[in-house]
Design an enzyme around this catalytic site. Structure first.
Site, PDB file in Angstrom:
ATOM      1  N   TYR A 201       0.895  -1.204   0.111  1.00 33.83           N
ATOM      2  CA  TYR A 201       0.073   0.010   0.137  1.00 33.83           C
ATOM      3  C   TYR A 201       0.897   1.129  -0.158  1.00 33.83           C
ATOM      4  O   TYR A 201       2.078   1.244   0.417  1.00 33.83           O
ATOM      5  CB  TYR A 201      -1.041   0.097   1.239  1.00 33.83           C
ATOM      6  N   VAL A 236       1.080 -10.416  -4.198  1.00 30.39           N
ATOM      7  CA  VAL A 236       0.894  -9.114  -3.855  1.00 30.39           C
ATOM      8  C   VAL A 236      -0.480  -8.457  -3.928  1.00 30.39           C
ATOM      9  O   VAL A 236      -1.232  -8.969  -5.208  1.00 30.39           O
ATOM     10  CB  VAL A 236       1.810  -8.228  -4.878  1.00 30.39           C
ATOM     11  N   LYS A 237      -0.742  -7.994  -2.802  1.00 29.93           N
ATOM     12  CA  LYS A 237      -1.993  -7.476  -2.638  1.00 29.93           C
ATOM     13  C   LYS A 237      -2.094  -5.941  -2.862  1.00 29.93           C
ATOM     14  O   LYS A 237      -1.341  -5.411  -2.463  1.00 29.93           O
ATOM     15  CB  LYS A 237      -2.820  -7.779  -1.355  1.00 29.93           C
ATOM     16  N   GLN A 238      -2.819  -5.523  -3.768  1.00 30.36           N
ATOM     17  CA  GLN A 238      -2.830  -4.012  -4.298  1.00 30.36           C
ATOM     18  C   GLN A 238      -4.324  -3.403  -4.405  1.00 30.36           C
ATOM     19  O   GLN A 238      -4.869  -4.009  -4.649  1.00 30.36           O
ATOM     20  CB  GLN A 238      -1.811  -3.755  -5.417  1.00 30.36           C
TER      21      GLN A 238
END
Length: 349
Positions: A201, A236-238
């Site tokens: 983030y 990857v969390k975006q």
């Protein structure tokens, strides 16, 4: 199955028939049943990490598709228990969080050390656990925005988790300390055979101008993704890109005009394709966040899933839209998102 075109409404043709030309799909390592063998096995990961990832990919309604549907519930710390669970107080009890993930056929459930450890002996072997090891807590006054380690990798391993998750606030004053902490944690997790997921983030007041929030700009979030895979995040969390041109608007850093003229357009799938490209062209999977709950959750969740899948992403991580509703409604919402990834007619653009 969900009627995807009907839910997309006026955007259906644009979202379902768009073709990316700046970064063509042939450049990508796209998700699929053989993703671990085709992509992950080329890396330096230990065999136990491959097993952990395959456990995650092999569970739930999306089992063995290469796509992920993850239920994340760490908002009790990140926002407050009251803000998160007052709309549906059953989720003050961690067992109901895990029950929702199981009922919805999620690949895994991501939550705090406390939530998952409180029911680990009953459920760690029934649904893959992902322990979020750091959090931004808002009880400090005045509020401070920083990610603090609440758990260790060893604690996650001991409870039987298949993966650890962590957040780095890229762009913040504390980001370099967070990068060091999480890089070391991810190395240890890989040594123990667990997979790693980074919430990559952005956090800086300067990234939000009077007329636009560049915390969701494709160029800035893309670079955050690039830093995430640099420290060996497997996934990857975006947040989904909604605009572009953050570097130019804020007038900092380095970029190239070709990012905007050749590689991207204003189309939402092209913006997310740039996020995927910065995950080493899909060698690390991109999962987008479902966002906060609102008035049109089903439409928004399905729209986000279509954009993510067609951009070359790996899935969705959907929390508040699901657990702030009665459990049957939350299950139905998650299932609708999963239907996008199960629909062979929704292809990579």
């Amino acid at each position: 199955m969900t009627n995807i075109a009907q839910l997309l409404g006026e955007e259906a043709d644009s979202l379902l028939n768009h073709r990316c030309t700046g970064i063509p799909k042939e450049s990508l390592h796209v998700p699929g049943p053989d993703y671990v063998d085709r992509v992950v096995a080329m890396k330096d990961r230990k065999t136990a990490v491959l097993r952990s990832l395959q456990t995650l990919y092999g569970h739930g309604r999306l089992a063995n598709t290469g796509y992920l549907s993850i239920l994340p519930v760490d908002q009790g710390v990140e926002h407050s228990g009251g803000a998160s669970f007052a709309p549906n107080p059953i989720y003050f009890d961690p067992e109901n969080i895990v029950k929702l993930a199981i009922a919805a056929g999620c690949n895994g459930v991501a939550s705090t050390l406390g939530v998952l450890s409180s029911v680990a002996r009953k459920y760690a072997h029934k649904v893959p656990f992902i322990v979020k090891i750091n959090h931004n807590e808002l009880l400090t006054y005045p509020n401070e925005f920083d990610q603090t380690l609440f758990a260790s990798v060893d604690q996650a391993f001991d409870m039987g988790a298949v993966a650890v998750g962590a957040t780095v606030f890229f762009g913040s004053e504390q980001s370099r300390r967070q990068i060091i902490e999480i890089s070391e944690a991810f190395q240890h997790a890989h040594e123990l055979g667990m997979a790693t997921i980074l919430w990559a983030y952005l956090r800086n007041p300067a990234f939000k101008t009077a007329d636009k929030d560049y915390h969701v700009a494709a160029d800035l979030t893309g670079q955050a993704n690039h830093l995430a895979v640099t420290i060996n995040a497997d996934i990857v969390k975006q947040k989904m890109a909604e605009n572009n041109g953050g570097y130019n608007a804020i007038k900092f850093g380095k970029t190239s005009p070709k990012v905007y003229s050749d590689l991207t357009t204003d189309h939402p799938i092209d913006l997310v394709r740039y996020q995927v490209a910065n995950c080493y062209m899909g060698r690390a999977g991109l999962i987008n966040s479902g966002g906060e709950s609102g008035k049109d959750d089903l439409h928004q969740a399905v729209r986000t899933a279509v954009i993510n899948k067609r951009a070359g992403g790996m899935g969705l991580i959907l929390g508040r839209k699901a657990f702030q509703k009665p459990m049957p409604d939350g299950v139905a919402l998650i299932n609708a998102v999963q239907d996008v990834y199960l629909d062979n007619k929704v292809t990579v653009a």
